[in-house]
Design an enzyme around this catalytic site. Sequence first.
Site, PDB file in Angstrom:
ATOM      1  N   THR A  96       0.869  -1.184   0.000  1.00  0.00           N
ATOM      2  CA  THR A  96       0.000   0.000   0.000  1.00  0.00           C
ATOM      3  C   THR A  96       0.898   1.224   0.000  1.00  0.00           C
ATOM      4  O   THR A  96       1.649   1.446   0.962  1.00  0.00           O
ATOM      5  CB  THR A  96      -0.886   0.036   1.264  1.00  0.00           C
ATOM      6  OG1 THR A  96      -1.675  -1.149   1.299  1.00  0.00           O
ATOM      7  CG2 THR A  96      -1.808   1.247   1.247  1.00  0.00           C
ATOM      8  N   LYS A 171      -7.602   1.648  -2.819  1.00  0.00           N
ATOM      9  CA  LYS A 171      -7.206   1.198  -1.473  1.00  0.00           C
ATOM     10  C   LYS A 171      -7.319   2.335  -0.450  1.00  0.00           C
ATOM     11  O   LYS A 171      -7.867   2.157   0.638  1.00  0.00           O
ATOM     12  CB  LYS A 171      -5.769   0.660  -1.538  1.00  0.00           C
ATOM     13  CG  LYS A 171      -5.142   0.338  -0.204  1.00  0.00           C
ATOM     14  CD  LYS A 171      -5.672  -0.920   0.413  1.00  0.00           C
ATOM     15  CE  LYS A 171      -5.062  -1.149   1.791  1.00  0.00           C
ATOM     16  NZ  LYS A 171      -5.649  -2.271   2.499  1.00  0.00           N
ATOM     17  N   LYS A 246      -1.070   5.310   8.609  1.00  0.00           N
ATOM     18  CA  LYS A 246      -0.326   5.447   7.346  1.00  0.00           C
ATOM     19  C   LYS A 246      -1.299   5.628   6.176  1.00  0.00           C
ATOM     20  O   LYS A 246      -1.145   6.518   5.345  1.00  0.00           O
ATOM     21  CB  LYS A 246       0.533   4.185   7.132  1.00  0.00           C
ATOM     22  CG  LYS A 246       1.217   4.118   5.780  1.00  0.00           C
ATOM     23  CD  LYS A 246       1.817   2.737   5.512  1.00  0.00           C
ATOM     24  CE  LYS A 246       1.600   2.335   4.076  1.00  0.00           C
ATOM     25  NZ  LYS A 246       2.024   0.995   3.727  1.00  0.00           N
TER      26      LYS A 246
HETATM   27  P1  NAD Z   1       5.921  -6.187   7.148  1.00  0.00           P
HETATM   28  O1  NAD Z   1       6.698  -5.067   7.723  1.00  0.00           O
HETATM   29  O2  NAD Z   1       5.547  -7.343   7.994  1.00  0.00           O
HETATM   30  O3  NAD Z   1       6.691  -6.777   5.848  1.00  0.00           O
HETATM   31  C1  NAD Z   1       7.486  -6.011   4.987  1.00  0.00           C
HETATM   32  C2  NAD Z   1       8.722  -6.833   4.652  1.00  0.00           C
HETATM   33  O4  NAD Z   1       9.488  -6.125   3.674  1.00  0.00           O
HETATM   34  C3  NAD Z   1       9.629  -7.029   5.866  1.00  0.00           C
HETATM   35  O5  NAD Z   1       9.853  -8.422   6.051  1.00  0.00           O
HETATM   36  C4  NAD Z   1      10.920  -6.286   5.485  1.00  0.00           C
HETATM   37  O6  NAD Z   1      12.090  -6.913   5.980  1.00  0.00           O
HETATM   38  C5  NAD Z   1      10.862  -6.354   3.976  1.00  0.00           C
HETATM   39  N1  NAD Z   1      11.665  -5.321   3.296  1.00  0.00           N
HETATM   40  C6  NAD Z   1      11.699  -3.991   3.542  1.00  0.00           C
HETATM   41  N2  NAD Z   1      12.549  -3.383   2.687  1.00  0.00           N
HETATM   42  C7  NAD Z   1      13.047  -4.355   1.883  1.00  0.00           C
HETATM   43  C8  NAD Z   1      13.980  -4.366   0.809  1.00  0.00           C
HETATM   44  N3  NAD Z   1      14.578  -3.243   0.392  1.00  0.00           N
HETATM   45  N4  NAD Z   1      14.260  -5.551   0.210  1.00  0.00           N
HETATM   46  C9  NAD Z   1      13.681  -6.703   0.639  1.00  0.00           C
HETATM   47  N5  NAD Z   1      12.791  -6.757   1.662  1.00  0.00           N
HETATM   48  C10 NAD Z   1      12.475  -5.590   2.275  1.00  0.00           C
HETATM   49  O7  NAD Z   1       4.588  -5.509   6.521  1.00  0.00           O
HETATM   50  P2  NAD Z   1       3.227  -6.251   6.098  1.00  0.00           P
HETATM   51  O8  NAD Z   1       2.275  -6.234   7.249  1.00  0.00           O
HETATM   52  O9  NAD Z   1       3.558  -7.523   5.414  1.00  0.00           O
HETATM   53  O10 NAD Z   1       2.660  -5.168   5.059  1.00  0.00           O
HETATM   54  C11 NAD Z   1       3.199  -5.036   3.767  1.00  0.00           C
HETATM   55  C12 NAD Z   1       2.361  -4.060   2.971  1.00  0.00           C
HETATM   56  O11 NAD Z   1       1.002  -4.538   2.919  1.00  0.00           O
HETATM   57  C13 NAD Z   1       2.280  -2.646   3.573  1.00  0.00           C
HETATM   58  O12 NAD Z   1       2.341  -1.711   2.542  1.00  0.00           O
HETATM   59  C14 NAD Z   1       0.932  -2.634   4.278  1.00  0.00           C
HETATM   60  O13 NAD Z   1       0.380  -1.325   4.366  1.00  0.00           O
HETATM   61  C15 NAD Z   1       0.115  -3.535   3.378  1.00  0.00           C
HETATM   62  N6  NAD Z   1      -1.034  -4.200   4.037  1.00  0.00           N
HETATM   63  C16 NAD Z   1      -0.881  -4.808   5.248  1.00  0.00           C
HETATM   64  C17 NAD Z   1      -1.967  -5.431   5.835  1.00  0.00           C
HETATM   65  C18 NAD Z   1      -1.839  -6.115   7.188  1.00  0.00           C
HETATM   66  O14 NAD Z   1      -2.880  -6.436   7.792  1.00  0.00           O
HETATM   67  N7  NAD Z   1      -0.640  -6.367   7.681  1.00  0.00           N
HETATM   68  C19 NAD Z   1      -3.209  -5.457   5.188  1.00  0.00           C
HETATM   69  C20 NAD Z   1      -3.328  -4.868   3.935  1.00  0.00           C
HETATM   70  C21 NAD Z   1      -2.223  -4.245   3.363  1.00  0.00           C
END
Ligand code: NAD
Length: 294
Positions: A96, A171, A246
Amino acid sequence: MARIGFIGLGNMGLPMAQNLLKAGHQVEGVDLNPASVERLTASGGASVETAKIAASRADVVITMLPAGKHVREVYLGANGIVENANPGTLLIDCSTIDVETAREVAAAAEARGLLMLDAPVSGGVGGAAAGTLTFMVGGSAQAFTSAQPILDKMGKTIVHAGGAGNGQAAKICNNMILGISMIAVSEAFVLAEKLGLDHQKLFDIASKASGQCWSMTTYCPVPGPVPTSPANRDYQPGFTAAMMLKDLRLAQDAAKAAGAKTELGADAARIYSAYADSGEAERDFSGIIRFIRG
Ligand code: NAD
């Protein structure tokens, strides 16, 4: 079956990648956190050191990263996906992020003969694990058609919202509704408490009357009426207040840039900011009711 590079194996990315493995795809994962990559390899995936290597040998690259700055770096940086993917590769960003970054990355990808979609999701960690996410997709019809069989393995509802960036637009509009409605439902329950009206009675009435909405019927912010809602487990997330904040800020930035009047959206961003600052940023966003109660 496709060879898929999956970058970002966090709370959402890992279960999504595992569903692609279950469907028989070859998945090569990249994450800054080695423990996340190990969880993927334990499920039958492969580990790749950099996004550059993953992109250079994939048919499809999927990213699930925290925010716009990470997406910009991973796609457009010196060792980025856009520079290193072979022409014709399908790129799907499920993070997102802001509409502007999504459109900029898509334009850079298309200029190099790549197919690019923004495909943010709704449904949370539970939906990611169950393969029932909703995908809101922006990009060309050709890219959307190519992506459908892949997205089908991770989601239940897949909607083409229009050109590049429109998935992100959908979204943030959806989550602005959600943030506002969760505050509205919470205020109603707190008012009911003050008026001596039982939680369950308000639920029984409002969930069948014109106050009915997802924040009431699926994610009820008081314990009891909806046993699966985070209110029944001390507001453990779920979807954190920090993530809601966010998304509300992304909506406000987009509203300012587009000249849209979103006063309740601005109020919701302000209230969630105060809630997160009260030490509850990692609590589920429905815990806002405790902040409203005072
Ligand atoms: P998270 O922080 O658990 O996962 C993100 C991952 O990206 C981490 O494991 C991090 O180490 C990795 N990362 C960051 N920079 C990187 C790079 N340069 N190279 C490789 N890996 C890298 O976050 P999440 O909860 O999985 O959310 C991810 C996205 O999904 C966000 O944008 C969030 O807004 C969206 N989202 C989350 C949810 C939820 O309920 N968690 C629901 C809908 C949407």
